[in-house]
Design an enzyme around this catalytic site. Sequence first.
Site: not given
Length: 235
Positions: A116, A118
């Site tokens: 991921k 963010h």
Amino acid sequence: MNQPAAPTLSASPPSDDLAQDFVAFAVQAGVLRFGEFKTKAGRLSPYFFNAGLFDDGAKLGRLAEFYARRLVASGLPFDLLFGPAYKGITLAAAVSVELARLGHNVPYAYNRKEAKDHGEGGTLVGAPVKGRVLIIDDVISAGTSVRESIAMIRAAGATPCGVTIALDRQEKASENGVDAPHSAVQFVQQQLGLPVVAIATLADLLQYLHRQGDAGLGEHLAAVQAYRDRYGVGM
């Protein structure tokens, strides 16, 4: 361990009754089925174990109870449960809850299949991966998931200390279409150097079928035993 409720789990001999109860539960839940099933190795197996069918709260809670009881009985010390995506995620969470209920408040973590970019970022989610880390999964088919988990755990600076699974099939691993002299579990134990704690094994399944006699599921004993004779490894 940082948390006082999670010391080395108290040791006691593994319970054959626990394994028999688990096999009976898996059959009743429709997770363990009999017939003719093609495995990833291309073999025709007379039984099939699909942990994805522990698919409601009652069944998942009971499954977690079996894992936790087996782990407590094993005496294996660990500081964190690690669930490899995807099945391991649910297992790690559920077993962590059950261990806490038994007085062993063990944190858990898991990985994402894709990093991921963010929020918190990265591939690891949950508690910090540190100390002695126990990998939890349903079965070990080829050891690939275990090797990937070991790499992630070590990259985080922690130490993989073992693997716990629901069922040890006790059959030869298939390497490039050729039967290996060892099982996937034995590979993890002997080549990767990690102990494997299983709730039940193929030997326990055979014992369960033998106890059924001529009634009920006893009719499948000969087929499972023949499969064991052909593809099994030393117990």
